[in-house]
Design an enzyme around this catalytic site. Structure first.
Site, PDB file in Angstrom:
ATOM      1  N   SER A   1       0.812  -1.217   0.000  1.00 52.42           N
ATOM      2  CA  SER A   1       0.000   0.000   0.000  1.00 52.42           C
ATOM      3  C   SER A   1       0.844   1.266   0.000  1.00 52.42           C
ATOM      4  O   SER A   1       1.574   1.530  -0.945  1.00 52.42           O
ATOM      5  CB  SER A   1      -0.961  -0.044   1.196  1.00 52.42           C
ATOM      6  OG  SER A   1      -1.924   0.963   1.115  1.00 52.42           O
TER       7      SER A   1
ATOM      8  N   ASP B   1      -2.614   6.491  -3.409  1.00 51.21           N
ATOM      9  CA  ASP B   1      -1.446   5.857  -2.798  1.00 51.21           C
ATOM     10  C   ASP B   1      -0.964   4.733  -3.707  1.00 51.21           C
ATOM     11  O   ASP B   1      -1.491   4.528  -4.801  1.00 51.21           O
ATOM     12  CB  ASP B   1      -1.754   5.371  -1.378  1.00 51.21           C
ATOM     13  CG  ASP B   1      -2.727   4.204  -1.352  1.00 51.21           C
ATOM     14  OD1 ASP B   1      -3.470   4.032  -2.333  1.00 51.21           O
ATOM     15  OD2 ASP B   1      -2.758   3.469  -0.344  1.00 51.21           O
TER      16      ASP B   1
ATOM     17  N   ASP C   1      -1.168   1.552  -3.955  1.00 52.23           N
ATOM     18  CA  ASP C   1      -2.020   0.480  -4.490  1.00 52.23           C
ATOM     19  C   ASP C   1      -3.414   0.970  -4.872  1.00 52.23           C
ATOM     20  O   ASP C   1      -4.265   0.177  -5.250  1.00 52.23           O
ATOM     21  CB  ASP C   1      -2.105  -0.694  -3.509  1.00 52.23           C
ATOM     22  CG  ASP C   1      -2.941  -0.390  -2.277  1.00 52.23           C
ATOM     23  OD1 ASP C   1      -2.995   0.787  -1.866  1.00 52.23           O
ATOM     24  OD2 ASP C   1      -3.534  -1.332  -1.712  1.00 52.23           O
TER      25      ASP C   1
ATOM     26  N   ASP D   1      -5.995   2.307  -3.225  1.00 48.89           N
ATOM     27  CA  ASP D   1      -7.223   2.235  -2.427  1.00 48.89           C
ATOM     28  C   ASP D   1      -7.447   3.490  -1.591  1.00 48.89           C
ATOM     29  O   ASP D   1      -8.448   3.597  -0.884  1.00 48.89           O
ATOM     30  CB  ASP D   1      -7.257   0.968  -1.547  1.00 48.89           C
ATOM     31  CG  ASP D   1      -6.148   0.917  -0.508  1.00 48.89           C
ATOM     32  OD1 ASP D   1      -5.304   1.832  -0.466  1.00 48.89           O
ATOM     33  OD2 ASP D   1      -6.129  -0.065   0.274  1.00 48.89           O
TER      34      ASP D   1
END
Length: 445
Positions: A102, A241, A243, A245
């Protein structure tokens, strides 16, 4: 609370090369997950990743483990985490796996799973996988081994899905948007979505090299985005960010718009359209200003523990459709099953276009109270929050705030950090008090 050995609040995460993020462990994790998931019928797993250099190594290890358990892997290449949740549902796969850490630096990585419904795995499934990990690895007969394939149109499928959440009678034509993809998984998705909806797009953080993910860019560091929005005279900026999400935005004045403000804008627009069923879920970290602004609108608000899985649990418990963390995880259950930065951003854009208002004015109905968050890194297995000195410092701050603010101390679920949050009416006082507690945490650590 379940007592997991490996699974944290967001899957399994750590520094690459250190246990458990090693090739041998991840291979066995793939095998253990395969053994558990194979009991439910389907034999296909969707695997996506962000842009970290270690993703290649870890997806190969996962593939080997899954194949040994008799499951086939379908690879998407770099894709946002919520895209894997979506593809898992549409392909009716047994599960989806995302290789990502992430918002963490490139030298970290992690593995997280989605169920066939596109939601995070239930605790009992994670516990079953951990139970398999304790057993010796075995291999199915050669005729039963899993195969590997690639989903060649994964990006196109997800782009169309995202666009489908934007009102068909509206367009982004005439809007100039600066997009920062954190050199992460949205780099080839988000700009296309916005351009195809009519926007003029300026890109930042869209040149991943495997090691620059989240590096002074993206949702965790919007300074470059702020300056670029002003330099380009853009209508707004959008940052994701690593990833994809999370989403954080920047208005045309260069001011940051965080997850609390994004949640407010979306909730108010849903209310205006008569589409808000129930209330809104935030977290213990959500700004008091959000709660007050929603109260003025007559919208119920409750707080969950910090972590998007706990936001979702609270939403499901209440039967509500909207929730978010101030870090930018926004969950819209009428659109998708998990936090999705691209889709959340599109809902704010539709509010802008539908109301003929800029982002700054859309946020003006909510006043953020000064809130300071200090992250203190600690080493070892001890808990600095158990220290009497830390408790004393916290009590002293509570007394000084005299009921006109909040103090929150908590351990990060993904990193060896203590997060010190102080909220109040005066910025200077709040900063001083937060650092007073942080100093005590450092001394205890």
């Amino acid at each position: 609370m379940s007592n997991h050995q490996y699974f944290g609040t967001d899957g399994i995460r750590g520094r690459v090369g250190d246990s458990p993020i090693t090739p041998d462990f991840v291979l066995k994790l793939g095998w253990a997950a395969g053994k558990v998931l194979a009991r439910h019928g389907s034999r296909k797993i969707i695997i996506g990743k962000d842009t970290r250099i270690s993703g290649y190594m870890l997806e190969s290890a996962l593939e080997a483990g899954l194949a040994a358990a008799g499951l086939s892997a379908a690879f998407t290449g770099p894709m946002p985490t919520p895209a894997i949740a979506y593809l898992t549902r549409t392909f009716r796969a047994e599960a989806g796996i995302v290789i990502s850490a992430s918002h963490n630096p490139f030298y970290d990585n992690g593995i997280k799973f989605f169920s066939i419904d596109g939601t995070k795995l239930p605790d009992e499934v994670e516990e079953a996988i951990e139970a398999e990990l304790a057993k010796p690895l075995t291999c199915v007969e050669s005729v039963e081994l899993g195969k590997a394939s690639r989903i060649v149109d994964a990006a196109g499928r997800y782009i169309e899905f995202c666009k489908g959440t934007f009102p068909g009678n509206l367009s982004l034509k005439g809007l100039k948007i600066v997009v920062d993809c954190a050199n992460g998984a949205t780099y080839h998705i988000a700009p296309s979505v916005l351009r195809e909806l009519g926007a003029t797009v300026v890109t930042l953080g869209c040149q991943p090299d495997g090691m620059n993910i989240n590096q002074e860019c993206g949702a965790t560091d919007v300074r470059l985005l702020q300056s670029r929005v002003l330099a380009e005279k853009a209508d707004l900026g959008i940052a994701y960010d690593g990833d994809g999400d999370r989403v954080i935005m920047v208005d045309h004045l260069g001011q940051k718009v965080n997850g609390d403000q994004i949640l407010y804008v979306i909730a108010r627009e849903k209310l205006r359209q008569g589409q808000l069923s129930g209330g809104v879920v935030g977290t213990l970290m959500s700004n008091m200003g959000l709660e007050l602004a929603l109260k003025q609108l007559g919208v119920p608000f409750v707080r969950s523990r910090v972590g998007d899985r706990y936001v979702l649990e609270k939403m499901q418990e209440k039967g509500w459709r909207i929730g978010a963390e101030n870090s930018g995880h926004v969950i819209l259950l009428d659109k998708t099953t998990t936090g999705d930065g691209i889709i959340a951003g599109l809902q704010v854009l539709s509010a802008m276009v539908g109301n003929h208002m800029n982002l700054h004015d859309l946020c003006s109905g909510m006043r953020l109270l000064p809130q300071i968050l200090v992250n203190v890194r600690f080493a070892g297995q001890h808990d600095p929050l158990a220290s009497a000195a830390v408790k004393q410092a916290s009590d002293e701050v509570e007394q000084q705030l005299a009921g006109r603010g909040r103090v929150l101390l908590r351990k990060s679920g993904t990193e060896p950090l203590i997060r010190v949050m102080v909220e109040g009416e005066d910025t200077e006082q709040v900063s001083r008090l937060a650092h007073h507690i942080a100093d005590a945490v450092k001394a205890a650590g």
